[in-house]
Structure formats: structure tokens, C-alpha cells
Design a protein around this motif. Structure first.
Motif, PDB file in Angstrom:
ATOM      1  N   SER A  48      -3.767   8.942  36.812  1.00 35.46           N
ATOM      2  CA  SER A  48      -3.091   8.893  35.511  1.00 35.46           C
ATOM      3  C   SER A  48      -3.019   7.460  34.998  1.00 35.46           C
ATOM      4  O   SER A  48      -3.140   6.492  35.760  1.00 35.46           O
ATOM      5  N   LEU A  49      -2.771   7.345  33.692  1.00 36.65           N
ATOM      6  CA  LEU A  49      -2.626   6.021  33.083  1.00 36.65           C
ATOM      7  C   LEU A  49      -1.478   5.228  33.722  1.00 36.65           C
ATOM      8  O   LEU A  49      -1.668   4.049  34.047  1.00 36.65           O
ATOM      9  N   PRO A  50      -0.275   5.814  33.931  1.00 38.81           N
ATOM     10  CA  PRO A  50       0.778   5.014  34.575  1.00 38.81           C
ATOM     11  C   PRO A  50       0.387   4.536  35.978  1.00 38.81           C
ATOM     12  O   PRO A  50       0.746   3.430  36.380  1.00 38.81           O
TER      13      PRO A  50
ATOM     14  N   ARG B  61      -0.431  -4.180  35.042  1.00 40.68           N
ATOM     15  CA  ARG B  61      -0.507  -4.501  33.623  1.00 40.68           C
ATOM     16  C   ARG B  61       0.349  -3.500  32.851  1.00 40.68           C
ATOM     17  O   ARG B  61       0.557  -2.379  33.300  1.00 40.68           O
ATOM     18  N   PRO B  62       0.815  -3.868  31.662  1.00 43.11           N
ATOM     19  CA  PRO B  62       1.508  -2.886  30.817  1.00 43.11           C
ATOM     20  C   PRO B  62       0.565  -1.732  30.471  1.00 43.11           C
ATOM     21  O   PRO B  62      -0.661  -1.896  30.447  1.00 43.11           O
ATOM     22  N   ALA B  63       1.148  -0.572  30.197  1.00 37.52           N
ATOM     23  CA  ALA B  63       0.333   0.621  29.915  1.00 37.52           C
ATOM     24  C   ALA B  63      -0.596   0.405  28.723  1.00 37.52           C
ATOM     25  O   ALA B  63      -1.756   0.840  28.742  1.00 37.52           O
ATOM     26  N   ALA B  64      -0.115  -0.272  27.663  1.00 40.54           N
ATOM     27  CA  ALA B  64      -0.954  -0.468  26.470  1.00 40.54           C
ATOM     28  C   ALA B  64      -2.185  -1.300  26.794  1.00 40.54           C
ATOM     29  O   ALA B  64      -3.304  -0.994  26.356  1.00 40.54           O
TER      30      ALA B  64
ATOM     31  N   ALA C 285       7.507   2.295  38.366  1.00 42.74           N
ATOM     32  CA  ALA C 285       7.959   3.661  38.629  1.00 42.74           C
ATOM     33  C   ALA C 285       8.424   4.335  37.339  1.00 42.74           C
ATOM     34  O   ALA C 285       9.014   3.710  36.460  1.00 42.74           O
ATOM     35  N   LEU C 286       8.128   5.637  37.219  1.00 47.26           N
ATOM     36  CA  LEU C 286       8.541   6.423  36.062  1.00 47.26           C
ATOM     37  C   LEU C 286       9.920   7.026  36.309  1.00 47.26           C
ATOM     38  O   LEU C 286      10.374   7.136  37.445  1.00 47.26           O
TER      39      LEU C 286
END
Length: 886
Positions: free
Chosen positions: A505-507, A515-518, A591-592
Motif C-alpha cells: 500500500s501507499l502508506p 517520506r510523506p505520502a504525497a 503508523a496509521l
């Protein structure tokens, strides 16, 4: 055995006709055959055979048809969760032979296989659509055959069939053009012009449209007496030879520019995926559509020995090929002269291996030519600014990959080792270059068994895919794509080689790259653009298996970032599902967090395979804290989804981790969970060994709550094995331990379980007291899952007390709560129980409805014994039995 679909359905065994049975049975056979070995879900098969007119017992009827076909034709019709699968050799089915011959350019032979209307006599909306689609394939082949015949000067022989075809397809402008050209070349301009006028008038009257520009141009050229129409004009013929062993790609071939239409098509895909082969194969199939010639250039966009070919140099070559003697200087002047020379000409331009849109744009010829561009990049600028079509290539289907090896190595050699060939196809994973390298090595060693090459692929895939020359070394081919990446994208590619899961997944990638998700999304987009990565569903990414192996070769050190992300996020998801269960902290800056049960369960659903793989990797590299955490956090998810086998695997891993950590409490937890799982799987002896070990460890720890959990698990196991007195004894002992520990949620759950066991022993008054106490405590604590389990018990008690309405109401309320927390395992059990109560009250129709829903969930969860019990109930007048509880 041979199967005929290009006419009335027929089956022949050694030339003798075989009776396949009535129309519906034939329909089942054809619906499976056309998938070329791909599985067909049962619901889809029912729709194909009957449409909306399925009989009441359609599933049972379908099963009967399949059984009869197996016996009658000795077919291997495999049943799996994905549906029914029928695999036969491609040369056994006339439809597949037709398509193969079309791909090879043997159009007359291909058309000779047709005997009438395809699948004649089979009736359903799906068969009507299939018949229409197959007839469209036949027409396309017929029109391609006509183009080739006209290019070869066989116009006179074509005239009778063209007249019939034009009468049948009055609005088909390609047919009209073929007829007009054949008439003109036969010296009958008057009829050619009359036919144009007829087509023009009918298009205007019936469709309100004018003829297309190509048809108008042909009309004008005939009027003007253009002598060039009388023969194939000399022009550039630069196409390389077509690939000799091209197979598959029917959809991609259909997606390329329709013959006679001036468009730009960009064919994209990773190195070795077969972009050039597709372009050249299509080009040679449609030579007749480009009577003014074909231009070809390898732009060397990813050549390791030299930079991309400059457009100025390509334009010089093209101008010379077009007969230009005075070549102007400068890019703009050459491009303008090139477009001028190409105006009005039906020429195909193949721009192979482009590096960028900027390299391609000066080579676009104008509105009259057709352009094919191949590139390892997606060339978004060409699509956005110049209206190019985009055709992205993926790997070959299994059947097409096998067919490639058959064509390359001979059907006899491939048939001699079907299992070995399946291994070769599997390890090459549908990548045409990999298949070509294996086939080339096998062809150079005709006396070697194919098992030798399969063994090499199994042991060292990338080494086995090296035939010793540039272009036949998979590592080199992939390296050219990686070399074109930015430094950040190249680093990300290497780090993705450490993941080891089918997708990510992206996260998770953001944690891996730190790195930041964007920013991570932009880096991944560069890898996608280079066809080294695929976003196969929004937010999830995967690599081709062989690309992933190459990335693993380049793998950079990612530390524990990804492992920490999975462990910390799994902890957050598990705490969302069971906030009352303590879990040790685990840190990750990525972590989400989760708002509710549904979000946590959705994350576990999406990441389950990745979590299982991450636990295995953690054990292999000694990250025992991560391995324990992942095993522990997956437990409740596995229970809710009924995934007992998966639970055994992660608890065995967690037990190994706990032993390596020397933590006896963690070991004890793993043992009692494994005991529960093994008993549920029918391995009682092994289960009780784990229970005994857990009690021994908990007794040493003095942890009352943990000790109570072990007794609770043993109570469930005793009930599962039919010893209700022992189950009650363990339940009471668990309740005592939880009260001593002061854990109210566990006390509430144990009160319900004691009540349930009293009910199982027929002591309903005592059962009701315990369960009502449990309900009060669950409501006080807001424990949704505990309340649902207690309502299930109260419903059972009410039904035995003769309070039917109360029982139904309790079951429906329990069902709503289990759905609220997304516990599909208990949802299935409650549906089963609700069906029992409804049947006992004489409400057979609704009982069957609830049992049917329960059966679907049981089958999805792999709960075979529960499913069999429901099938029995559905097949009877409505007997009642309680499924095992967990």
C-alpha cells in the motif's frame, strides 16, 4: 477430442461425432471452453446458460450437467473457489485454431474453418453477444484477407464475394472501398462510381452522415483516373520481419488503430513485455491498408551503448526513404518537408523504443498516416497534447504463454512434460522475453529435457534467463529502464525489492522510503511511468515477479521501517477492534490510526497477505518483537473472518518469537490460542498438548487474567468435543479467575459462556440468570461484541422456553451487532441459528433464506462441516442443529 464452435456445436473423437446432450448441456460446455482455461464463477455460468430464465434449482441442474460432461467426454472440469475451469489444448478447439491462424496471417485457412453461424442453436443473451462478437472477428479476418488479396493483384477473384458482402453490409465503408477498388482495377469504373453514389445516398438518408474522408478520396481518385490506383505504388518498405512465434494479444491487437484510420497509438510496457513484437505483428497483418509504404525506426530510447537517436537524424533517413534528394538543414525544416511529403499518403510509421514525447513529436507525419509508437514509458504528453491512444501491455495469459512454447519448441516436446511446462510458464510469469530466452536455450539444446531448464528457473530465475547476448539477458534489459530513473526513484525501486509481498500500500511504501505520502506518490508515479511498477487498484502497488527479483538484487538497506510500520499499525487496528485487550507499545512515525471497527477490518482485509509475509521475514531476520506483535494482533481478525488455518500459521510464528525472547507469558498465550485452533481443525490431541503447556506457564506467572483466558479456551474446546460438563467446569474456573483479576469485560464474556453451557445442559433457568447478568455488564461497558454473543445465548434459551418471538428478536439484534463490528464468522453462525428457529416455527421460506446466507459465508470461510450441516438442512424439511461455537 476436437470441439467445433464455428457453426453448430460439435464434438469429435478420432473423427467420430460424439453426442454432447441437449442444448443446455452444450451451453455449459461452450461457456467453459471459450475461457481458454480461465475459471468461470458459478453465478456467471448460470447467467451465461439461462440468463434471466434460470429454473428454480438452477445450481443443482448445473452441477448435474457438469457431472455428465465429465463422464461423457472424460473432461477434467476442475471446481475451485473461483469457479469451474476446463482446460484443453488450443488446437482442439476450432475457434482457437481460427485465432491462431489469423495471428499468423493465414487468413484463407482461418476462414475455411467456419461452417455457419457460430455456436448455432445456443440461446441466451450471453450466447447472442458471443455469437455477435465471433462474427465480428470473422468479418475482420475476411476484410484483412481482402486487403491482402487486393495488394497482391487478386481483385478479379475477389469481386463475387465482395459484391455479396457489400449487399449485406450496406453501410460498411471499408467494404465499399474494397469493392470500388476491385471494380476499378477490373476496368469497371462506372460500377465503382455507382456503388459510391449508392453508399453516399444511403448514409445520408438513413444516418444523416457523409462518407468518410478515405472513401471520398478514393472516389475522387477514380473520377480523376489516378493511375496509381491500378497497382501497388512503390514506396518505403522499412518494416523488419514479423515476429515468427507471436501468440495471444487478441485484445491488444483489437485496441490498436483500426485499419484505414489515421491515428497515433502509443504502446507501453516494461522491458521484455513484447511491445515491438505487437507493433510489427499488427503492421504485417495490415500491410494492405498502407499501400504507400511503411517507415520504421528504432529510436534507441534505452540503449545502453548510445543515447536516444536525435529526431534530426531520423528525419534525414525518412526523407531519403521517401525519395527526397535535397535534405534541408535543421529540425524544423526537415519536419516541415517530411510532413509535406507524407500529406495524402496512406503510410504506416512505426517509431520503436521511444525515450520521450519530445523525441517523437517532430516525427509525427500529419493527418493522413497511421503512427505506432512503442516505449517503456507511458508518454503521457503524447496522449494529452496529440490525442494518442494508449495501449499498455501486461503479461501473457497462461494459455497464451504455453501456446508460445508449443509453437517455438513443438507440440510433441511440450506435451511430453505438461507439469514441467507449467513450471516454466509459472516462473516466466507471462513475460514474453523470459519465455523467448527459455525457448531459445531449450531450442539450442534439443536433447536436454525441459526439466533441466525448469530446475534452473526454480533455483536462480534471473541467472537462468540469461542466454549470453545483449537483449537476451533479463538483468540487462531491466537495468536499461532503471538507469533512466531519477536518483530518488532508483532508490525507491531498490527499497521495494525488500518488500517480499505480492503488493504493497501507499502508506507502507511511505514508511519504507521514510517520506510523506504525497512525495511518495510522486516517486511511485515515476516508477509507474517506466512500467516498473503497477498501481493495480487505487493506493496499492505491485511489480511483475521477475522485476521484483531484479529489484531484490538491487535492494537497499531499509532498516526496520516497513516492519515497524506493519507492527505498529496492526497494533492500532487490533486495539480498535478490542480496546479492552492490552498490547505492548510499538513505535513507527508512519503508523496509521482507525476511527472504527469497519476501518480496522478493512485495513486487515487489504493487508492480510502483507502482514503474514512480514511476520515470516521478521522471524527470518531475528525481529522477534515484530513477529510476536503481528501474530498477536491478527488473532481477533482471524476469528472474525473464520480463518483458522491462517491463525495457526501466525501463532506458530509468534510462539517461535516468544521462545526466542524468553517470554513465558507470550509463550502461554500462543499455546492456548494454538490449542483452540487445533481443536477446531479436528486435531484434538495436539490442541490439548498446547492447552496443558499454556496452563503450566500461566500457573508459574501468577497472571489471573491470562490464566482465565486459558480456561476459557479449554471450555470452548471441551464443548467442541461434546464434553459439556467439562466445558462448564472450565467456564466457571475462567469466571473465577477474571473476577480475581478485576477484568470486567472478561467477566462479562465469561458470564455469558457459563450461561450458555448451562443451557446446553438443559438447565435453562440458571442459564438465563447468568446471561442476563452478562447482558447488564456488557451494556454498562459498551462491549458490542460481548452483547452480540450474549443475545445469541438468550435467543437459544428463549427458543427452548417456547418464547419464539423473543428468540427471533434476540437473533436479529445479535446479527445487527455482529455486522456492526464486521464479524462475519459469528454472523454466519447466527444466521444458521436464526434459520433453525424460523424453521421450528414453520416459517420455512425465511428459514431457507437465512440458511442460504449462512452457507455462503461458511463456504467463503472454509468451514466445511458447518457448510455440510446447512446443506443437509436445506435439503430436508428444515431440521435443526446447533453449530460449534467459538
Amino acid at each position: 477430442m476436437e470441439f467445433g464452435l464455428l457453426g453448430a456445436v460439435e464434438v469429435r473423437d478420432s473423427g467420430a461425432s460424439v453426442d454432447v446432450g441437449h442444448v443446455r448441456q452444450q451451453s455449459v460446455l461452450v461457456a467453459l471452453l471459450v475461457e481458454e482455461g480461465r475459471p468461470v464463477p458459478v453465478d456467471r455460468l448460470l447467467d451465461r446458460v439461462w440468463g434471466e430464465r434460470a429454473p428454480l434449482r438452477a445450481r443443482e441442474t448445473l452441477y448435474g450437467y457438469v457431472s455428465k460432461l465429465r463422464k461423457l467426454l472424460e473432461l477434467d472440469i476442475e471446481r475451485s473457489p473461483a469457479g469451474y475451469r476446463l482446460t484443453v489444448a488450443p488446437d482442439q478447439v476450432d475457434l482457437f485454431r481460427f485465432r491462431a491462424l489469423v495471428r499468423q496471417g493465414a487468413l484463407d485457412e482461418a476462414l475455411g474453418l467456419w461452417r455457419g453461424q457460430a455456436v448455432e442453436g445456443l440461446e441466451s443473451p450471453w450466447f447472442d453477444a458471443l455469437r455477435e462478437s465471433l462474427h465480428a472477428e470473422r468479418l475482420a479476418a475476411e476484410l484483412d484477407r481482402n486487403d491482402v488479396a487486393l495488394a497482391d493483384g487478386r481483385h478479379a477473384a475477389l469481386l463475387p464475394s465482395l459484391r455479396l458482402l457489400a449487399a449485406d453490409r450496406r453501410h460498411d465503408e471499408r467494404v465499399a472501398a474494397q469493392l470500388m477498388l476491385a471494380l476499378h482495377r477490373s476496368g469497371n469504373d462506372a460500377e465503382a462510381l455507382r456503388h459510391y453514389e449508392t453508399v453516399r445516398r444511403e448514409l445520408a438518408d438513413e444516418l444523416g452522415a457523409d462518407p468518410s474522408k478515405p472513401l471520398q478520396d478514393l472516389h475522387q481518385r477514380i473520377l480523376a483516373g489516378d493511375s496509381a490506383l491500378s497497382h501497388v505504388e512503390p514506396g518505403p518498405r522499412q518494416l523488419p520481419a514479423p515476429p515468427p512465434w507471436f501468440t495471444g494479444r487478441e485484445q491488444e491487437l483489437a485496441a490498436l488503430a483500426p485499419p484505414g484510420t489515421a491515428v497515433i497509438t502509443a504502446i507501453g510496457g516494461t522491458g521484455g513485455i513484447g511491445k515491438t513484437a505487437l507493433a510489427l505483428h499488427w503492421a504485417h497483418l495490415h500491410l494492405g491498408d498502407f499501400p504507400d509504404g511503411q517507415l520504421y525506426v528504432n529510436l534507441r530510447g534505452f540503449d545502453p551503448s548510445a543515447g536516444p537517436t536525435p529526431p534530426e537524424a531520423v528525419l534525414r533517413e525518412f526523407l531519403e526513404a521517401l525519395g527526397e534528394e535535397a535534405i534541408p538543414a535543421g529540425l524544423d525544416a526537415r519536419a516541415a518537408r517530411y510532413r509535406g511529403l507524407m500529406a495524402g499518403r496512406r503510410i504506416l510509421v512505426v517509431l520503436d523504443n521511444a525515450r520521450s514525447t519530445e523525441q517523437v513529436v517532430p516525427l509525427l507525419p500529419g493527418p493522413d498516416a497511421t503512427v505506432l509508437v512503442t516505449s517503456r514509458l507511458k508518454l503521457a504528453g503524447l496522449v494529452a497534447a496529440h490525442g494518442a491512444r494508449s495501449v499498455s501491455l501486461d503479461v501473457l495469459h497462461h494459455a497464451d504463454a504455453r501456446a508460445f512454447l508449443e509453437v517455438r519448441l513443438g507440440a510433441e516436446r511440450v506435451a511430453a512434460g505438461p507439469g514441467v511446462v507449467a513450471d516454466l510458464v509459472s516462473w516466466c510469469d507471462g513475460l514474453p522475453l523470459a519465455l523467448s530466452i527459455v525457448a531459445a536455450r531449450a531450442a539450442m539444446e534439443p536433447d536436454f529435457p525441459l526439466a533441466v531448464f525448469a530446475q534452473e528457473l526454480r533455483e536462480q530465475p534471473l541467472d537462468a534467463l540469461d542466454a549470453g547476448e545483449i537483449g537476451t539477458n533479463l538483468r540487462s534489459v531491466f537495468s536499461w529502464s532503471v538507469a533512466a530513473l531519477s536518483a530518488e526513484a532508483a532508490r525507491a525501486f531498490g527499497l521495494l525489492g525488500t518488500v517480499g509481498t505480492a503488493d504493497v500500500s501507499l502508506p507502507a511504501v511511505a514508511a519504507l522510503l521514510d517520506r510523506p505520502a504525497a512525495r511518495t506518490r510522486m516517486v511511485l508515479r515515476e516508477l509507474e511511468n517506466a512500467h516498473l511498477l503497477q498501481q493495480h487498484v487505487p493506493g496499492r502497488y505491485r511489480m511483475h515477479d521477475l522485476v521484483g527479483l531484479y529489484a531484490a538484487d538491487l535492494a537497499a538497506d531499509a532498516g526496520s521501517r516497513l516492519a515497524d510500520f506493519y507492527a505498529a499499525t496492526a497494533r492500532a487496528a487490533a486495539l480498535t477492534l478490542e480496546p479492552h485487550k492490552p498490547l505492548p507499545a510499538h513505535e513507527s512515525g508512519h503508523a496509521l490510526s482507525f476511527l472504527d471497527n469497519a476501518a480496522a477490518m478493512a485495513w486487515f482485509d487489504a493487508e492480510h497477505g502483507c502482514l503474514m509475509a512480514e511476520q515470516r521475514q521478521a522471524l527470518a531476520c531475528g525481529a522477534f518483537g515484530v513477529a510476536w506483535m503481528i501474530g498477536r494482533t491478527l488473532n481477533n481478525y482471524h476469528v472474525r473472518r473464520g480463518r483458522t488455518l491462517d491463525d495457526v500459521e501466525v501463532w506458530l510464528g509468534a510462539l517461535r518469537a516468544a521462545e526466542a525472547l524468553g517470554d513465558e507469558t507470550k509463550q502461554a498465550n500462543a499455546h492456548f490460542c494454538l490449542g483452540t485452533d487445533y481443536v477446531e481443525l479436528g486435531q484434538s490431541s495436539l490442541g490439548h498438548q498446547h492447552f496443558e503447556r499454556s496452563l503450566e506457564l500461566f500457573a508459574r506467572s501468577g497472571d489471573h487474567a491470562a490464566h482465565g483466558s486459558a480456561h476459557r479456551a479449554m471450555a470452548w474446546a471441551a464443548e467442541f468435543e461434546g464434553d459439556l460438563e467439562k466445558a462448564l467446569e472450565h467456564s466457571l474456573r475462567a469466571l473465577e479467575m477474571f473476577r480475581a483479576a478485576g477484568t470486567e469485560i472478561r467477566e462479562a464474556e465469561s458470564l455469558n459462556e457459563v450461561g450458555w453451557r448451562y443451557a446446553c445442559l438443559g438447565r435453562y433457568a440458571e442459564a438465563r440468570t447468568y446471561c442476563e447478568d452478562a447482558m447488564l455488564l456488557n451494556e454498562k461497558l459498551g462491549h458490542t461484541e460481548g452483547a452480540a454473543a450474549t443475545l445469541d445465548s438468550l435467543a437459544h434459551i428463549a427458543s427452548h422456553d417456547g418464547r419464539h418471538d423473543d428468540a427471533v428478536a434476540h437473533y436479529r439484534e445479535a446479527l445487527a451487532l455482529y455486522r456492526e463490528v464486521d464479524n462475519s464468522a459469528e454472523e454466519a453462525t447466527v444466521l444458521d441459528h436464526l434459520g433453525d428457529v424460523l424453521a421450528a416455527a414453520g416459517n420455512d421460506a425465511e428459514a431457507r433464506e437465512q440458511w442460504t446466507r449462512a452457507l455462503e459465508l461458511y463456504e467463503r470461510q472454509g468451514r466445511a462441516s458447518e457448510a455440510a450441516a446447512v446443506v443437509a438442512k436445506l435439503g430436508s424439511a428444515g431440521g435443526r442443529s446447533r453449530s460449534a461455537r467459538r
